[in-house]
Design a protein around this motif. Structure first.
Motif, PDB file in Angstrom:
ATOM      1  N   ASN A   4      14.914   1.761 -10.647  1.00  0.00           N
ATOM      2  CA  ASN A   4      15.312   1.173  -9.517  1.00  0.00           C
ATOM      3  C   ASN A   4      16.874   1.313  -9.046  1.00  0.00           C
ATOM      4  OD1 ASN A   4      12.641   0.184  -8.740  1.00  0.00           O
ATOM      5  ND2 ASN A   4      13.255  -1.808  -9.960  1.00  0.00           N
ATOM      6  N   TYR A   5      17.548   1.315 -10.154  1.00  0.00           N
ATOM      7  CA  TYR A   5      18.976   1.610 -10.129  1.00  0.00           C
ATOM      8  C   TYR A   5      19.156   3.178  -9.376  1.00  0.00           C
ATOM      9  CZ  TYR A   5      23.973   1.249 -11.235  1.00  0.00           C
ATOM     10  OH  TYR A   5      25.537   1.193 -11.195  1.00  0.00           O
ATOM     11  N   LEU A   6      18.328   4.058  -9.873  1.00  0.00           N
ATOM     12  CA  LEU A   6      18.656   5.259  -9.464  1.00  0.00           C
ATOM     13  C   LEU A   6      18.293   5.537  -7.859  1.00  0.00           C
ATOM     14  CD1 LEU A   6      17.108   7.417 -12.426  1.00  0.00           C
ATOM     15  CD2 LEU A   6      19.435   7.545 -11.766  1.00  0.00           C
ATOM     16  N   ILE A   7      16.983   4.698  -7.778  1.00  0.00           N
ATOM     17  CA  ILE A   7      16.604   4.783  -6.284  1.00  0.00           C
ATOM     18  C   ILE A   7      17.702   4.241  -5.179  1.00  0.00           C
ATOM     19  CG2 ILE A   7      15.041   3.747  -4.627  1.00  0.00           C
ATOM     20  CD1 ILE A   7      12.903   3.700  -6.973  1.00  0.00           C
ATOM     21  N   GLN A   8      18.306   3.093  -5.659  1.00  0.00           N
ATOM     22  CA  GLN A   8      19.421   2.448  -5.110  1.00  0.00           C
ATOM     23  C   GLN A   8      20.567   3.335  -4.725  1.00  0.00           C
ATOM     24  OE1 GLN A   8      20.379  -1.311  -7.147  1.00  0.00           O
ATOM     25  NE2 GLN A   8      18.226  -1.972  -6.997  1.00  0.00           N
ATOM     26  N   ASN A   9      20.853   4.262  -5.620  1.00  0.00           N
ATOM     27  CA  ASN A   9      21.697   5.185  -5.572  1.00  0.00           C
ATOM     28  C   ASN A   9      21.524   6.521  -4.844  1.00  0.00           C
ATOM     29  OD1 ASN A   9      24.563   4.366  -7.368  1.00  0.00           O
ATOM     30  ND2 ASN A   9      23.032   3.494  -7.765  1.00  0.00           N
ATOM     31  N   GLY A  10      20.278   6.757  -4.344  1.00  0.00           N
ATOM     32  CA  GLY A  10      20.222   7.801  -3.613  1.00  0.00           C
ATOM     33  C   GLY A  10      18.931   9.099  -4.103  1.00  0.00           C
ATOM     34  N   VAL A  11      18.472   8.420  -5.080  1.00  0.00           N
ATOM     35  CA  VAL A  11      17.348   9.357  -5.889  1.00  0.00           C
ATOM     36  C   VAL A  11      16.104   8.979  -5.316  1.00  0.00           C
ATOM     37  CG1 VAL A  11      16.344  10.392  -7.804  1.00  0.00           C
ATOM     38  CG2 VAL A  11      18.574   9.338  -7.883  1.00  0.00           C
ATOM     39  N   ALA A  12      15.222   9.817  -4.469  1.00  0.00           N
ATOM     40  CA  ALA A  12      13.866   9.535  -3.896  1.00  0.00           C
ATOM     41  C   ALA A  12      13.050   9.047  -4.910  1.00  0.00           C
ATOM     42  CB  ALA A  12      13.438  10.993  -3.619  1.00  0.00           C
ATOM     43  N   PRO A  13      12.195   7.924  -4.615  1.00  0.00           N
ATOM     44  CA  PRO A  13      11.344   7.256  -5.493  1.00  0.00           C
ATOM     45  C   PRO A  13      10.249   8.136  -5.795  1.00  0.00           C
ATOM     46  CG  PRO A  13      11.984   5.892  -3.665  1.00  0.00           C
ATOM     47  CD  PRO A  13      12.443   7.239  -3.253  1.00  0.00           C
ATOM     48  N   ASP A  14       9.638   9.143  -5.103  1.00  0.00           N
ATOM     49  CA  ASP A  14       8.724  10.034  -5.597  1.00  0.00           C
ATOM     50  C   ASP A  14       9.347  11.163  -6.601  1.00  0.00           C
ATOM     51  OD1 ASP A  14       9.917  11.541  -3.903  1.00  0.00           O
ATOM     52  OD2 ASP A  14       8.571  12.315  -2.628  1.00  0.00           O
TER      53      ASP A  14
END
Length: 304
Positions: free
Chosen positions: A261-271
């Motif tokens: 989730n931290y990576l997603i919040q920083n702009g990494v695509a969830p998929d």
């Protein structure tokens, strides 16, 4: 001479004198500055210096699009401000059509000022802004493999009311006759996975402390998954062996999900991220000591 003719001559003389005085006192001191139109120069209200705001410009030998509107960002933030101007959307759609018929690379350079705080997972805030703009282009249908990003620190960016105006530039690069050797992505993957990103954090943390080396690892991993089809990040949570296995598997999954989730919040695509837990399996050190247990409570990120 009639009164009408005298009146017209007076108006003409006023215009001539006015133009002369303007040229003498406004244009002469700044030399040829009035003729330069590559950048829009505006006075920043919280600075005594002049700073340029870069336009949204996409240009190559056979593709040209420019609008003075661009992506803007709040100071100390890497997420672009919404809404996106319609002219940028128009330019993006034109670029998408160009990519469908041509081979080229879009290089996005994001800028950050020296006085900004890097609260992203990337090497600097300019890189994080470039990544955010990259995600916009991907969402509009431009393949990630056609985009390269970079971040630069520079104070030559306009700040107005705590907003950075247009701290992003674009270069549209077409391949030359000098063909570059094909990238050995398998070798890059092996190298990245040989020294994976390992995170240690306490339960209840809302942020992850990253070193400069960690940030560069993340940038390298995202560059890989952007350019290799079906590539993803594997985020695996681990625990020590204290307690029962089922509980530790659950705790490991919580740690992996937190990092994801931290990576997603920083702009990494969830998929582009898988998360799972191995609990107490594959310990780094012996669980016989407190220090060893602490090293085993970790989250490891590799390329799948």
């Amino acid at each position: 001479m009639s009164k009408k003719a005298t009146y017209l001559l007076g108006i003409l003389a006023t215009l001539i004198i006015g133009c002369f005085l303007y040229h003498q006192f406004c244009c002469v001191p700044c030399g040829t500055a009035c003729l330069k139109k590559d950048k829009t120069v505006i006075l920043s209200p919280d600075s005594t210096a002049l700073h340029p705001t870069y336009p949204f410009a996409l240009n190559s030998n056979d593709f040209h699009f420019t609008t003075q509107n661009n992506f803007n960002f709040l100071k100390n933030d890497f997420k672009k401000l919404l809404p996106i101007d319609d002219s940028i959307t128009l330019g993006t759609n034109s670029l998408k059509a160009f990519f469908e018929k041509n081979t080229a690379t879009l290089k996005i350079t994001g800028f950050t000022r020296k006085d900004e705080i890097n609260n992203s997972i990337f090497p600097n805030l300019g890189y994080a802004r470039a990544n955010d703009v990259k995600n916009y282009f991907i969402a509009q249908g431009i393949p990630s493999a056609k985009i390269e990003i970079n971040g630069v620190t520079s104070d030559d960016i306009m700040v107005q009311n705590e907003t950075l105006l247009g701290p992003v530039t674009f270069d549209l690069i077409k391949p030359t006759s000098e063909t570059k050797p094909e990238t050995d992505w398998q070798a890059i993957k092996t190298q990245l996975n040989s020294d994976p990103l390992t995170l240690y954090f306490d339960t209840g943390q809302t942020q992850i402390a990253l070193t400069e080396t960690d940030r560069q690892k993340i940038a390298n991993m995202i560059h890989y998954i952007d350019h290799v089809e079906n590539a993803k990040l594997d985020v695996v949570g681990y625990t020590d062996n204290v307690g029962n296995r089922e509980t530790n598997i659950h705790i490991g999954q919580q740690r992996a999900d937190f990092a994801k989730n931290y990576l997603i919040q920083n702009g990494v695509a969830p998929d582009k991220i898988n998360s799972n837990s191995k609990g107490p399996d594959n310990p780094l050190q012996s669980n016989a000591t407190k220090e060893g247990q602490a090293k085993n409570r970790r989250t490891v990120i590799t390329i799948h």
